[in-house]
Design an enzyme around this catalytic site. Structure first.
Site, PDB file in Angstrom:
ATOM      1  N   ASP A 100      46.570  46.135  32.900  1.00  0.00           N
ATOM      2  CA  ASP A 100      45.339  45.423  32.563  1.00  0.00           C
ATOM      3  C   ASP A 100      44.145  46.208  33.104  1.00  0.00           C
ATOM      4  O   ASP A 100      43.596  45.910  34.161  1.00  0.00           O
ATOM      5  CB  ASP A 100      45.372  44.007  33.124  1.00  0.00           C
ATOM      6  CG  ASP A 100      44.302  43.134  32.485  1.00  0.00           C
ATOM      7  OD1 ASP A 100      43.539  43.660  31.651  1.00  0.00           O
ATOM      8  OD2 ASP A 100      44.235  41.946  32.822  1.00  0.00           O
ATOM      9  N   PHE A 120      41.624  33.285  34.632  1.00  0.00           N
ATOM     10  CA  PHE A 120      41.054  31.938  34.697  1.00  0.00           C
ATOM     11  C   PHE A 120      39.538  31.960  34.682  1.00  0.00           C
ATOM     12  O   PHE A 120      38.907  33.002  34.834  1.00  0.00           O
ATOM     13  CB  PHE A 120      41.523  31.229  35.982  1.00  0.00           C
ATOM     14  CG  PHE A 120      41.024  31.885  37.242  1.00  0.00           C
ATOM     15  CD1 PHE A 120      39.722  31.684  37.690  1.00  0.00           C
ATOM     16  CD2 PHE A 120      41.846  32.729  37.980  1.00  0.00           C
ATOM     17  CE1 PHE A 120      39.253  32.306  38.833  1.00  0.00           C
ATOM     18  CE2 PHE A 120      41.374  33.366  39.132  1.00  0.00           C
ATOM     19  CZ  PHE A 120      40.076  33.143  39.553  1.00  0.00           C
ATOM     20  N   GLY A 164      41.054  33.538  45.014  1.00  0.00           N
ATOM     21  CA  GLY A 164      42.336  33.093  45.556  1.00  0.00           C
ATOM     22  C   GLY A 164      43.097  32.331  44.494  1.00  0.00           C
ATOM     23  O   GLY A 164      42.844  32.482  43.305  1.00  0.00           O
ATOM     24  N   HIS A 213      41.883  42.503  46.743  1.00  0.00           N
ATOM     25  CA  HIS A 213      41.404  41.950  45.457  1.00  0.00           C
ATOM     26  C   HIS A 213      41.784  40.503  45.221  1.00  0.00           C
ATOM     27  O   HIS A 213      41.329  39.901  44.258  1.00  0.00           O
ATOM     28  CB  HIS A 213      41.886  42.804  44.294  1.00  0.00           C
ATOM     29  CG  HIS A 213      43.236  42.429  43.759  1.00  0.00           C
ATOM     30  ND1 HIS A 213      44.363  42.356  44.541  1.00  0.00           N
ATOM     31  CD2 HIS A 213      43.632  42.091  42.510  1.00  0.00           C
ATOM     32  CE1 HIS A 213      45.400  42.007  43.780  1.00  0.00           C
ATOM     33  NE2 HIS A 213      44.991  41.836  42.562  1.00  0.00           N
ATOM     34  N   GLY A 214      42.641  39.933  46.055  1.00  0.00           N
ATOM     35  CA  GLY A 214      43.051  38.551  45.783  1.00  0.00           C
ATOM     36  C   GLY A 214      44.099  38.092  46.756  1.00  0.00           C
ATOM     37  O   GLY A 214      44.249  38.671  47.832  1.00  0.00           O
TER      38      GLY A 214
END
Lengths: 486, 138
Positions: A100, A209, A384, A409-410
């Site tokens: 991606d 999202f 998150g 990054h998360g």
């Protein structure tokens, strides 16, 4: 077995750990992991060390094969991996960017408060869900022609803004100003174009999202204010998506093409998914041109989604854009390779910095940081899971010195999708989120279970490590109140 | 050997282990495994077909290319495949026909998007029949 990693890696300090080159013959540099001791127990179970070590085989790699604290097992490169290779004699690897390409996050402020939004959150979430194409197999509302797709590849966000989807200031508040240079449509396969055309302007599925969030903690009020985050209870908006099937196909195409290049250039690799070519070779340059095309597609995609989000807010709250104050704070990409210059042994050196599941974190004063943020540093956006928190942070000088201007990054997955689905039901996930004041609308109940908060590490632990290690610093924390999932 | 395939859990992604008396059957079963991740194969009808012909450097590349070709057809044309005839297969060449239909949101529940097949942990093993393992990026 739990402590075997202690025999392999060397503790540098509480947040830095090293995998010596003796761990696996062929490593050109050591591995360096940013993590806490308790996190390492988990990382070891995933045998992610092997992948960090494998990346250290890439010709021309400089200093370390780096791993951010949200690291998890990927394919070839670990997710949360950073590797910088010399442009003059190093390689570029599509696997070091990921499928991606330019998956990223866009953060938008509003003048709205939680009290104003709560009573209308159901209506807002439904409007957003209807207005923004999402989910598997969804097609965009943008009916672009092949010629227009070619323009998107080269122009990026600007293409959408010039057609009325957004504001010129959105572009300024985007990494690379929403347009990566060197993109070439002729380096992109027809297959990628065919996959990309109907998906332009779609959120997608999986972990992508759109989130309506509320500021619930401020660590640096002054810096937050510079970004337009004024107070607790302020409503922000997060968009997380990427280049959709367009980028996936480009990655597949070039893993195959560069697999041939590996043989041609006699490169020794421990994993075929690390397929690469010299940065300065025809194959390497072609990949960079195709990758930039996908990066520009992704920025355009997020630009469309931002526009529709503004539309939905205006409709639901009956306010003008000026009243809503929906200014884009920033847009970062966390799957990318960039040519950047760093001081290596006292000399400036052009490097190809692969960030796969890692965010650029440039410090205050850096010329690539938009002027509005030049005094505080580049905003870093760290989403998150959908039940807990997301963070806004800033890049630092330590990141420049240690991680080629990169940070986490998360949250990083904890449970496989299968395990999450077996132990949780989508409807239960929606109910338990509702009990916590979070309204969720998802295209598929299965994807809701797979993406449940329990399937992820706690992002606050991840961010705490990068903060303590100094490679980014916390500014604000948000909690979700409304989520759209594909 | 009666099992066609099984699903392999992986923290970030998901994989398939497929079996076959010969390599052709293992390739067909890997493809069925892929589409079983996307939708319930039982609900897919054989209303159309696509012919696929591929050339690759070795059997591993061919397996990855084969599955990526099918992912392409799903993503670009919305085709759900349920059955495959592998007409020709050696280490560098594959000729096949896939049967299925266009995805219809009224009849097919789409469970998961698959970005690509990867080389990560890829295995083609021959031992009393074939066993192939592929991980997908989800």
């Amino acid at each position: 077995m739990t402590s075997r990693w202690k025999e392999i890696i060397k503790k540098i300090d509480d947040y830095r750990w090293e995998i010596p080159t003796s761990y696996k013959p062929g490593m050109l540099v050591p591995g360096r992991i940013f993590a806490s001791e308790s996190m390492l127990e988990h990382i070891w179970e995933e045998q992610v060390f092997q992948q960090v070590a494998n990346v250290a085989f890439l010709p021309g790699i400089v200093r370390y094969s780096l791993a951010m604290p949200d690291i998890h097992w990927g394919y070839g490169f670990p997710i949360g991996g950073v590797a910088a290779t010399r442009v003059k004699d190093g390689v570029i690897s599509p696997g070091g960017v990921g499928f991606d390409i330019n998956c990223g996050v866009r953060l938008v402020r509003t003048n709205l408060t939680e009290e104003e939004v709560r009573p209308k959150i159901e209506q807002l979430v439904i409007d957003l869900f209807t207005n923004i194409p999402s989910g598997l197999g969804s097609e965009g509302k943008i009916r672009a022609s092949g010629k227009e797709l070619g323009e998107v590849m080269v122009e990026g966000s600007r293409w959408a803004v010039e057609r009325g989807y957004g504001l010129p200031e959105d572009i300024v508040a985007t990494e690379e100003s929403g347009c990566m240079k060197g993109a070439r449509a002729d380096k992109v396969s027809d297959k990628a174009k065919k996959r990309g055309l109907p998906q332009l302007g779609t959120l997608g599925s999986g972990n992508h999202f759109l989130e309506v969030a509320v500021v619930d903690e401020l660590y640096d009020r002054d810096a937050a204010k510079v970004m337009g985050i004024e107070d607790l209870g302020q409503v922000l908006l997060l968009i997380h998506t990427g280049s959709r099937g367009f980028g996936h196909q480009i990655c597949s195409d070039y893993v195959e093409l560069l697999g041939q290049a590996v043989k041609k250039y006699g490169i020794n690799l421990p994993d075929r998914q690390l397929a690469c070519a010299p940065v300065d070779s025809p194959e390497g340059k072609d990949y960079l041109a195709a990758m930039a095309s996908a990066a520009n597609y992704a920025w355009t995609n997020r630009q469309f989604i931002l526009h529709w989000t503004r539309e939905s807010f205006a409709r639901v709250f009956g306010k003008s854009q000026a009243e809503l104050g929906m200014r884009q704070i920033y847009d970062v990409c966390h799957n990318i390779a960039k040519i950047e210059e760093y001081d290596i042994e006292g000399k400036p050196e052009k490097l190809c910095v692969h960030r796969k599941g890692a965010t650029r974190a440039f410090p205050a004063g850096h010329p690539d940081v938009p002027e509005a943020y030049r005094a505080i540093g580049q905003p870093v956006l760290i989403p998150g899971d959908m039940g807990r928190y997301s963070f806004v942070a800033l890049g630092t000088e330590a990141a420049m010195a240690e991680t080629f201007g990169s940070t986490c990054h998360g949250a990083g997955r904890l449970k496989s999708r299968g395990a999450a689905k077996r132990s949780l039901k989508g409807a239960d996930v929606a109910r338990s989120l509702a009990a916590r004041g979070i309204t969720v609308k998802a295209e598929s109940m299965a994807s809701l279970a797979e993406e449940a908060p329990q399937a992820y590490k706690d992002v606050s632990e991840v961010v705490e490590i990068t903060h303590q290690a100094g490679i980014s610093r916390k500014v604000a924390r948000t909690k979700p109140i409304g989520v759209i999932k594909g | 050997m009666t099992k066609e395939f099984e699903v392999l859990d992986h923290t970030a992604d998901i994989g398939i282990i497929a079996y076959g008396a010969d390599l052709k059957q293992a390739f067909a079963n890997a493809a069925r495994g892929l589409f079983s991740l996307i939708t319930s194969l039982g609900g897919v009808e054989e209303a159309l077909h696509r012919d696929i012909e591929l050339t690759a450097a070795d059997a591993e590349s061919l397996l990855v290319d084969w599955l990526n070709e099918l992912i392409y057809y799903f993503d670009a044309e919305g085709i759900l495949f349920k059955r495959f005839d592998i007409i020709e297969l050696n280490n560098s060449h594959l000729k096949a026909r896939g049967y299925g239909e266009k995805a219809d949101s009224a009849r097919h529940e789409l469970k998961m998007g698959v970005k690509a097949a990867t080389y990560h942990m890829l295995k083609i093993e021959k031992n009393n029949g074939y066993r192939v393992q592929v991980l997908f990026d989800i």
